[in-house]
Design a protein around this motif. Structure first.
Motif, PDB file in Angstrom:
ATOM      1  N   LEU A  41       0.852  -1.197   0.000  1.00  0.00           N
ATOM      2  CA  LEU A  41       0.000   0.000   0.000  1.00  0.00           C
ATOM      3  C   LEU A  41       0.880   1.235   0.000  1.00  0.00           C
ATOM      4  CD1 LEU A  41      -1.947  -2.133   1.608  1.00  0.00           C
ATOM      5  CD2 LEU A  41      -3.151  -0.026   2.103  1.00  0.00           C
ATOM      6  N   ARG A  42       0.604   2.140  -0.934  1.00  0.00           N
ATOM      7  CA  ARG A  42       1.338   3.406  -0.960  1.00  0.00           C
ATOM      8  C   ARG A  42       0.329   4.525  -0.788  1.00  0.00           C
ATOM      9  NH1 ARG A  42       3.900   0.345  -5.054  1.00  0.00           N
ATOM     10  NH2 ARG A  42       5.976  -0.238  -4.342  1.00  0.00           N
ATOM     11  N   VAL A  43       0.370   5.151   0.371  1.00  0.00           N
ATOM     12  CA  VAL A  43      -0.559   6.249   0.638  1.00  0.00           C
ATOM     13  C   VAL A  43       0.147   7.548   0.271  1.00  0.00           C
ATOM     14  CG1 VAL A  43      -1.916   7.436   2.406  1.00  0.00           C
ATOM     15  CG2 VAL A  43      -1.653   4.945   2.493  1.00  0.00           C
ATOM     16  N   CYS A  44      -0.532   8.386  -0.517  1.00  0.00           N
ATOM     17  CA  CYS A  44       0.081   9.637  -0.959  1.00  0.00           C
ATOM     18  C   CYS A  44       0.000  10.690   0.142  1.00  0.00           C
ATOM     19  CB  CYS A  44      -0.620  10.148  -2.207  1.00  0.00           C
ATOM     20  SG  CYS A  44       0.140  11.667  -2.784  1.00  0.00           S
ATOM     21  N   ARG A  45       1.123  11.348   0.348  1.00  0.00           N
ATOM     22  CA  ARG A  45       1.113  12.432   1.323  1.00  0.00           C
ATOM     23  C   ARG A  45       1.572  13.738   0.670  1.00  0.00           C
ATOM     24  NH1 ARG A  45       4.674  10.504   6.130  1.00  0.00           N
ATOM     25  NH2 ARG A  45       3.490  12.211   6.968  1.00  0.00           N
ATOM     26  N   GLY A  46       1.363  13.841  -0.646  1.00  0.00           N
ATOM     27  CA  GLY A  46       1.699  15.066  -1.372  1.00  0.00           C
ATOM     28  C   GLY A  46       0.757  16.199  -1.002  1.00  0.00           C
ATOM     29  N   THR A  47       1.041  17.387  -1.522  1.00  0.00           N
ATOM     30  CA  THR A  47       0.288  18.577  -1.130  1.00  0.00           C
ATOM     31  C   THR A  47      -1.207  18.459  -1.462  1.00  0.00           C
ATOM     32  OG1 THR A  47       2.270  19.813  -1.593  1.00  0.00           O
ATOM     33  CG2 THR A  47       0.268  21.095  -1.316  1.00  0.00           C
ATOM     34  N   ALA A  48      -1.501  18.062  -2.708  1.00  0.00           N
ATOM     35  CA  ALA A  48      -2.918  18.000  -3.105  1.00  0.00           C
ATOM     36  C   ALA A  48      -3.682  17.016  -2.220  1.00  0.00           C
ATOM     37  CB  ALA A  48      -3.028  17.584  -4.571  1.00  0.00           C
ATOM     38  N   CYS A  49      -3.051  15.897  -1.915  1.00  0.00           N
ATOM     39  CA  CYS A  49      -3.711  14.899  -1.070  1.00  0.00           C
ATOM     40  C   CYS A  49      -3.785  15.366   0.375  1.00  0.00           C
ATOM     41  CB  CYS A  49      -2.990  13.555  -1.181  1.00  0.00           C
ATOM     42  SG  CYS A  49      -3.251  12.784  -2.795  1.00  0.00           S
ATOM     43  N   HIS A  50      -2.751  16.060   0.806  1.00  0.00           N
ATOM     44  CA  HIS A  50      -2.732  16.577   2.178  1.00  0.00           C
ATOM     45  C   HIS A  50      -3.917  17.517   2.397  1.00  0.00           C
ATOM     46  CE1 HIS A  50      -1.050  17.925   5.967  1.00  0.00           C
ATOM     47  NE2 HIS A  50      -1.308  19.165   5.576  1.00  0.00           N
ATOM     48  N   VAL A  51      -4.115  18.413   1.414  1.00  0.00           N
ATOM     49  CA  VAL A  51      -5.211  19.384   1.509  1.00  0.00           C
ATOM     50  C   VAL A  51      -6.565  18.666   1.598  1.00  0.00           C
ATOM     51  CG1 VAL A  51      -6.404  21.195   0.195  1.00  0.00           C
ATOM     52  CG2 VAL A  51      -3.913  21.192   0.317  1.00  0.00           C
ATOM     53  N   LYS A  52      -6.632  17.508   0.938  1.00  0.00           N
ATOM     54  CA  LYS A  52      -7.903  16.765   0.916  1.00  0.00           C
ATOM     55  C   LYS A  52      -7.995  15.714   2.028  1.00  0.00           C
ATOM     56  CE  LYS A  52      -9.699  18.266  -3.119  1.00  0.00           C
ATOM     57  NZ  LYS A  52     -11.070  18.516  -3.494  1.00  0.00           N
ATOM     58  N   GLY A  53      -7.101  15.802   3.007  1.00  0.00           N
ATOM     59  CA  GLY A  53      -7.256  14.940   4.182  1.00  0.00           C
ATOM     60  C   GLY A  53      -6.475  13.652   4.189  1.00  0.00           C
ATOM     61  N   SER A  54      -5.336  13.603   3.464  1.00  0.00           N
ATOM     62  CA  SER A  54      -4.582  12.339   3.428  1.00  0.00           C
ATOM     63  C   SER A  54      -4.076  11.921   4.807  1.00  0.00           C
ATOM     64  CB  SER A  54      -3.398  12.443   2.466  1.00  0.00           C
ATOM     65  OG  SER A  54      -2.505  13.435   2.881  1.00  0.00           O
ATOM     66  N   ARG A  55      -3.931  12.907   5.692  1.00  0.00           N
ATOM     67  CA  ARG A  55      -3.398  12.537   7.005  1.00  0.00           C
ATOM     68  C   ARG A  55      -4.361  11.585   7.744  1.00  0.00           C
ATOM     69  NH1 ARG A  55      -1.271  16.793  11.295  1.00  0.00           N
ATOM     70  NH2 ARG A  55      -1.080  18.057   9.435  1.00  0.00           N
ATOM     71  N   SER A  56      -5.643  11.880   7.651  1.00  0.00           N
ATOM     72  CA  SER A  56      -6.575  10.994   8.359  1.00  0.00           C
ATOM     73  C   SER A  56      -6.720   9.661   7.623  1.00  0.00           C
ATOM     74  CB  SER A  56      -7.933  11.667   8.575  1.00  0.00           C
ATOM     75  OG  SER A  56      -8.479  12.026   7.346  1.00  0.00           O
ATOM     76  N   ILE A  57      -6.507   9.681   6.292  1.00  0.00           N
ATOM     77  CA  ILE A  57      -6.534   8.414   5.536  1.00  0.00           C
ATOM     78  C   ILE A  57      -5.383   7.527   6.020  1.00  0.00           C
ATOM     79  CG2 ILE A  57      -6.210   7.379   3.230  1.00  0.00           C
ATOM     80  CD1 ILE A  57      -8.919   8.849   3.549  1.00  0.00           C
ATOM     81  N   LEU A  58      -4.203   8.133   6.126  1.00  0.00           N
ATOM     82  CA  LEU A  58      -3.029   7.375   6.569  1.00  0.00           C
ATOM     83  C   LEU A  58      -3.239   6.836   7.981  1.00  0.00           C
ATOM     84  CD1 LEU A  58      -0.141   6.367   6.099  1.00  0.00           C
ATOM     85  CD2 LEU A  58       0.700   8.597   6.859  1.00  0.00           C
ATOM     86  N   ARG A  59      -3.792   7.688   8.842  1.00  0.00           N
ATOM     87  CA  ARG A  59      -4.030   7.257  10.220  1.00  0.00           C
ATOM     88  C   ARG A  59      -4.955   6.030  10.244  1.00  0.00           C
ATOM     89  NH1 ARG A  59      -6.727  11.655  12.692  1.00  0.00           N
ATOM     90  NH2 ARG A  59      -4.993  12.936  12.051  1.00  0.00           N
TER      91      ARG A  59
END
Ligand code: FES
Length: 161
Positions: A78-96
């Motif tokens: 699994l590769r979760v994106c933590r780039g800027t566009a994804c960060h803005v759309k909530g990637s941090r909670s996805i990763l968590r």
């Protein structure tokens, strides 16, 4: 299957096909990784011998290219994106959520070699943010429900094996 129990005969067969072709180090490493899912550390010496190189040169190339791994990875990477566009759309909670569901931290592989969790700077699909990949498949516009269902599918695959 425990990937550390790989077919050593097959490894030597692959290496023999590249004997004395020093220019072919990268294709050789790629073939080893494709065959076993990683580059077994014990292949460094024989690769160096076959190509008339130093083991340190082979090791250097493996560590330089992020696509090569000396550690076995899970069947599902699994590769979760933590780039800027994804960060803005909530990637941090996805990763968590992914970490919690799999019980893994970034860079870890489950003891049964089913899952490996990684993060990347950008998956090149920013318009689908937040995104992740499982092996070669993209999953975009993620939300908690979608993440749980994607992971459920891969777990189900395992049970079907
Ligand atoms: S920032 Fe996530 S895909 Fe580009």
């Amino acid at each position: 299957m425990d990937p550390t129990q790989f077919d050593r005969e097959k490894l030597h067969e692959i290496i023999d096909n590249y004997r004395d072709r020093k220019w072919a180090l990268i294709p050789l490493l790629q073939e080893i990784q494709e065959e076993f899912g990683f580059i077994p550390p014990e292949s460094i010496e024989p690769v160096a011998d076959a190509l008339n190189m130093f083991a340190s040169q082979v090791q250097g190339v493996i560590t330089f290219y992020t696509g090569f791994s000396l550690k076995p990875k899970g069947r599902c990477v699994l590769r979760v994106c933590r780039g800027t566009a994804c960060h803005v759309k909530g990637s941090r909670s996805i990763l968590r959520l992914v970490k919690k569901e799999l019980g893994l931290e970034e860079g870890e592989t489950s003891p049964d070699y089913q899952f490996t969790l990684e993060t990347v700077a950008c998956l090149g699909a920013c318009f689908l943010a937040p995104t992740m990949m499982v092996n070669r498949d993209y999953y975009g516009r993620l939300n908690p429900t979608k993440v749980t269902s994607v992971l459920g599918e891969y777990r189900k695959d395992k049970e079907d094996d």
